[in-house]
Design an enzyme around this catalytic site. Structure first.
Site, mmCIF file in Angstrom:
data_model
loop_
_atom_site.group_PDB
_atom_site.id
_atom_site.type_symbol
_atom_site.label_atom_id
_atom_site.label_comp_id
_atom_site.label_asym_id
_atom_site.label_seq_id
_atom_site.Cartn_x
_atom_site.Cartn_y
_atom_site.Cartn_z
ATOM 1 N N ASP A 134 41.759 60.360 15.114
ATOM 2 C CA ASP A 134 40.374 60.178 14.677
ATOM 3 C C ASP A 134 39.513 59.694 15.850
ATOM 4 O O ASP A 134 38.301 59.517 15.715
ATOM 5 C CB ASP A 134 40.254 59.277 13.438
ATOM 6 C CG ASP A 134 40.810 57.889 13.644
ATOM 7 O OD1 ASP A 134 41.377 57.607 14.720
ATOM 8 O OD2 ASP A 134 40.673 57.066 12.710
ATOM 9 N N SER A 135 40.144 59.557 17.034
ATOM 10 C CA SER A 135 39.381 59.372 18.276
ATOM 11 C C SER A 135 38.427 60.541 18.487
ATOM 12 O O SER A 135 37.524 60.469 19.322
ATOM 13 C CB SER A 135 40.324 59.251 19.480
ATOM 14 O OG SER A 135 41.278 60.289 19.493
ATOM 15 N N ASP A 194 45.752 61.919 12.072
ATOM 16 C CA ASP A 194 45.237 60.603 11.674
ATOM 17 C C ASP A 194 44.534 60.683 10.333
ATOM 18 O O ASP A 194 43.712 61.585 10.105
ATOM 19 C CB ASP A 194 44.173 60.147 12.696
ATOM 20 C CG ASP A 194 44.669 59.046 13.594
ATOM 21 O OD1 ASP A 194 45.642 58.364 13.240
ATOM 22 O OD2 ASP A 194 44.067 58.877 14.669
ATOM 23 N N LYS A 207 49.165 59.759 10.230
ATOM 24 C CA LYS A 207 49.224 58.413 10.821
ATOM 25 C C LYS A 207 48.252 57.507 10.089
ATOM 26 O O LYS A 207 47.090 57.883 9.862
ATOM 27 C CB LYS A 207 48.880 58.462 12.317
ATOM 28 C CG LYS A 207 48.860 57.071 12.948
ATOM 29 C CD LYS A 207 48.969 57.107 14.462
ATOM 30 C CE LYS A 207 47.677 57.453 15.168
ATOM 31 N NZ LYS A 207 46.574 56.510 14.889
ATOM 32 N N GLU A 209 46.813 53.344 9.874
ATOM 33 C CA GLU A 209 46.705 52.115 10.664
ATOM 34 C C GLU A 209 47.006 50.875 9.823
ATOM 35 O O GLU A 209 46.625 50.814 8.655
ATOM 36 C CB GLU A 209 45.283 51.987 11.240
ATOM 37 C CG GLU A 209 44.946 53.056 12.259
ATOM 38 C CD GLU A 209 43.583 52.863 12.904
ATOM 39 O OE1 GLU A 209 42.922 51.819 12.675
ATOM 40 O OE2 GLU A 209 43.160 53.773 13.647
ATOM 41 N N GLU A 212 49.240 49.915 20.114
ATOM 42 C CA GLU A 212 48.063 50.074 20.972
ATOM 43 C C GLU A 212 47.611 48.723 21.508
ATOM 44 O O GLU A 212 47.403 47.772 20.743
ATOM 45 C CB GLU A 212 46.920 50.758 20.178
ATOM 46 C CG GLU A 212 45.673 50.960 21.025
ATOM 47 C CD GLU A 212 44.691 51.968 20.455
ATOM 48 O OE1 GLU A 212 44.983 52.604 19.412
ATOM 49 O OE2 GLU A 212 43.611 52.125 21.063
#
Ligand code: KIV
Length: 275
Positions: free
Chosen positions: A53-54, A92, A122, A124, A192
Site C-alpha cells: 500500500d506504499s 497489502d 499482508k 499490519e 520494519e
C-alpha cells in the site's frame, strides 16, 4: 519423466518460503505495482513480490498509506499478477479493510485473492485483536504475512515514521507480538524499522521467515520499495536505503533528449516513418 527444464514454471508457495528459512537461504522481496515492472522483477529472480500500500505514496503521490482503497489494491494486484511466473504474490490489505471485524477481513482478503490471483495478503499489527482476525483469515484458507515495528497505517499513533523497539517496553511488546503472529498462523512477518539486535532476536525466536526493511542483516529476507531502490523516489533517502540504480537521472536525460529532438525536428527520422 520430464526434466525440470521442461516443467512449466510456477510461482513459489508460502511453504517454500518457510523452507528457505529452514535451509538458511535468504529471501529477496521487492514491491511492484504494475505489469511491466513486475515482469522485470520476476525475471531478475526475486522470490516474492509485494503489492504494497506504499503505492499510496510512490504511485498516487499521497503523503501516507491511509487513503489507499481496496479497489486500488485490486487494480494494481491484477496487473502484477498477470506478470509473475515464479515469485510469490502478496498483497497489502489497506487501512480499515481488516480492522473492523473478522468477517469483513475474511470477505476483503478473499476478494483480493479471487480478483487478483494473489497467493497471500499482508496485515499490519500484532496485538490480540489483529492476531485473532489473522487466525480467522488463515482458517478461511488465506495465507497471511504479518507486519510489525513501524506499521505505516498506524503512523499517527506511533507519532511519525520512526525506529520502533529501542525502549525496553516497546521491544518486549514487539517480541510478544511476533510470537502471537506466529501462533495465529502467519507464514512470514515483515519487520520494519527495528534496531538490528531486536530484529535478529525475533528472527531466531520465530519459526517463520522474517523479512526486514530497515531492520538490519539478521532477518531471513529483505524487502525494499521498488521505486526507492531504483533511485526514482529522489525525495526519500533514509539511512537503510541502498539505491541500486539512478533511474530518475536516466529518465530525465532520456526525456530531455526526446524533447530536444522533437523541437529540432530530428525525431521522427526516416527510419521511424512509414511510406
Ligand atoms: O507497503 C509496502 O510497500 C510495505 C513494505 C515497505 C514492506 O509494506
Amino acid at each position: 519423466m520430464s526434466s525440470s527444464a521442461e516443467r512449466p514454471q510456477r510461482r513459489l508457495t508460502t511453504l517454500e518460503l518457510i523452507a528457505m528459512k529452514e535451509r538458511g537461504e535468504r529471501i529477496a522481496v521487492l514491491t511492484a505495482y504494475d505489469f511491466l515492472m513486475a515482469g522485470l522483477v520476476d525475471d531478475a529472480g526475486v522470490d516474492c513480490v509485494l503489492v504494497g500500500d506504499s503505492l499510496g505514496q510512490v504511485v498516487a503521490g499521497e503523503d501516507s498509506t491511509l487513503p489507499v482503497t481496496l479497489e486500488q489494491m485490486i487494480y494494481h494486484a491484477r496487473a502484477v499478477g498477470r506478470a509473475l511466473k515464479r515469485a510469490l504474490l502478496v498483497v497489502d490489505m489497506p487501512f480499515l479493510t481488516y480492522q473492523i471485524s473478522a468477517e469483513e477481513a475474511i470477505r476483503n482478503c478473499g476478494r483480493v485473492l479471487q480478483a487478483s490471483g494473489a497467493q497471500a495478503v499482508k496485515l499490519e499489527g500484532g496485538h490480540e485483536d489483529v492476531a485473532s482476525t489473522i487466525r480467522r483469515v488463515v482458517d478461511a484458507g488465506i495465507p497471511v504475512m504479518g507486519h510489525l515495528g513501524l506499521t505505516p497505517q498506524s503512523v499517527h499513533r506511533l507519532g511519525g515514521y520512526r525506529l520502533v523497539g529501542r525502549r525496553k517496553e516497546e521491544s518486549e511488546r514487539l517480541r510478544a507480538d511476533a510470537r502471537r503472529l506466529e501462533e495465529a498462523g502467519c507464514f512470514s512477518i515483515v519487520l520494519e524499522m527495528l534496531p538490528k539486535g531486536l530484529a535478529g532476536e525475533v528472527t531466531r525466536e520465530v519459526s517463520v521467515p522474517t523479512i526486514g526493511i530497515g531492520a538490519g542483516p539478521d532477518c531471513d529476507g529483505q524487502v525494499l520499495v521498488l521505486p526507492d531502490m531504483l533511485g526514482l523516489n529522489e525525495g526519500f533517502s533514509p539511512g537503510f536505503l541502498k539505491r541500486y540504480a539512478d533511474l530518475a537521472a536516466t529518465v530525465r536525460e532520456a526525456v530531455g533528449e526526446y524533447v530536444r529532438e522533437v523541437k529540432d525536428g530530428e525525431y521522427p527520422g526516416p527510419e521511424h516513418s512509414y511510406e
